[in-house]
Scaffold this motif. Sequence first.
Motif, PDB file in Angstrom:
ATOM      1  N   LYS A 269       0.832  -1.194   0.000  1.00 10.39           N
ATOM      2  CA  LYS A 269       0.000   0.000   0.000  1.00 10.39           C
ATOM      3  C   LYS A 269       0.878   1.260   0.000  1.00 10.39           C
ATOM      4  O   LYS A 269       0.588   2.225  -0.724  1.00 10.39           O
TER       5      LYS A 269
ATOM      6  N   ARG B 183       3.983   1.467  -1.178  1.00  7.83           N
ATOM      7  CA  ARG B 183       4.621   1.554  -2.497  1.00  7.83           C
ATOM      8  C   ARG B 183       3.643   2.122  -3.523  1.00  7.83           C
ATOM      9  O   ARG B 183       4.002   2.958  -4.352  1.00  7.83           O
ATOM     10  N   LEU B 184       2.388   1.677  -3.466  1.00  5.44           N
ATOM     11  CA  LEU B 184       1.365   2.166  -4.384  1.00  5.44           C
ATOM     12  C   LEU B 184       1.158   3.668  -4.192  1.00  5.44           C
ATOM     13  O   LEU B 184       1.094   4.428  -5.168  1.00  5.44           O
ATOM     14  N   GLN B 185       1.078   4.113  -2.967  1.00 10.86           N
ATOM     15  CA  GLN B 185       0.881   5.541  -2.696  1.00 10.86           C
ATOM     16  C   GLN B 185       2.079   6.346  -3.190  1.00 10.86           C
ATOM     17  O   GLN B 185       1.910   7.426  -3.759  1.00 10.86           O
TER      18      GLN B 185
ATOM     19  N   LEU C 173       4.025   5.572  -5.686  1.00 11.65           N
ATOM     20  CA  LEU C 173       3.910   5.610  -7.153  1.00 11.65           C
ATOM     21  C   LEU C 173       2.867   6.632  -7.591  1.00 11.65           C
ATOM     22  O   LEU C 173       3.085   7.392  -8.548  1.00 11.65           O
ATOM     23  N   LYS C 174       1.749   6.666  -6.909  1.00 13.00           N
ATOM     24  CA  LYS C 174       0.704   7.640  -7.237  1.00 13.00           C
ATOM     25  C   LYS C 174       1.219   9.061  -7.037  1.00 13.00           C
ATOM     26  O   LYS C 174       0.946   9.948  -7.859  1.00 13.00           O
ATOM     27  N   ASN C 175       1.948   9.291  -5.964  1.00 14.77           N
ATOM     28  CA  ASN C 175       2.499  10.619  -5.690  1.00 14.77           C
ATOM     29  C   ASN C 175       3.497  11.034  -6.770  1.00 14.77           C
ATOM     30  O   ASN C 175       3.489  12.180  -7.226  1.00 14.77           O
ATOM     31  N   ARG C 176       4.356  10.102  -7.196  1.00 18.27           N
ATOM     32  CA  ARG C 176       5.335  10.410  -8.251  1.00 18.27           C
ATOM     33  C   ARG C 176       4.631  10.738  -9.560  1.00 18.27           C
ATOM     34  O   ARG C 176       5.015  11.661 -10.277  1.00 18.27           O
ATOM     35  N   GLU C 177       3.584   9.985  -9.884  1.00 18.70           N
ATOM     36  CA  GLU C 177       2.839  10.234 -11.124  1.00 18.70           C
ATOM     37  C   GLU C 177       2.129  11.587 -11.063  1.00 18.70           C
ATOM     38  O   GLU C 177       2.124  12.334 -12.045  1.00 18.70           O
ATOM     39  N   ALA C 178       1.548  11.922  -9.925  1.00 14.46           N
ATOM     40  CA  ALA C 178       0.880  13.216  -9.777  1.00 14.46           C
ATOM     41  C   ALA C 178       1.898  14.357  -9.937  1.00 14.46           C
ATOM     42  O   ALA C 178       1.617  15.365 -10.590  1.00 14.46           O
ATOM     43  N   THR C 179       3.075  14.195  -9.362  1.00 17.16           N
ATOM     44  CA  THR C 179       4.135  15.201  -9.491  1.00 17.16           C
ATOM     45  C   THR C 179       4.570  15.333 -10.944  1.00 17.16           C
ATOM     46  O   THR C 179       4.736  16.438 -11.458  1.00 17.16           O
TER      47      THR C 179
ATOM     48  N   GLN D 227       2.803  14.685 -13.610  1.00 16.05           N
ATOM     49  CA  GLN D 227       1.714  15.321 -14.350  1.00 16.05           C
ATOM     50  C   GLN D 227       1.672  16.829 -14.096  1.00 16.05           C
ATOM     51  O   GLN D 227       1.452  17.616 -15.017  1.00 16.05           O
TER      52      GLN D 227
END
Length: 92
Positions: free
Chosen positions: A17, A19-21, A23-29, A31
């Motif tokens: 969980k 690691r998933l968060q 990854l989501k944070n890196r993708e949002a950054t 974008q």
Amino acid sequence: MAETELERAEKRYAQAKARLQALKNREATRQRKLDTRRKVILGGALMDLAERDSNAAAMLDRLIRNLSREQDRKAFTEWETPSPVPTDEDAS
């Protein structure tokens, strides 16, 4: 005391969980940075076009006058909207 299978599974779940968060944070950054880059590129392109096209210059002036946030308008207080430079074609 030895870890139970349930405790190990809960630990793996929490790690997955996290690691998933991350990854989501890196993708949002990523974008947000891409969005900012697009805005800078388009803004520069509009400013460049305004130096050659009176319609673009008028649109740029209108956009600046209609900025809703005071702090955004302040950024343009000492800036002059580019005005098109006459070319040889304009003289004809």
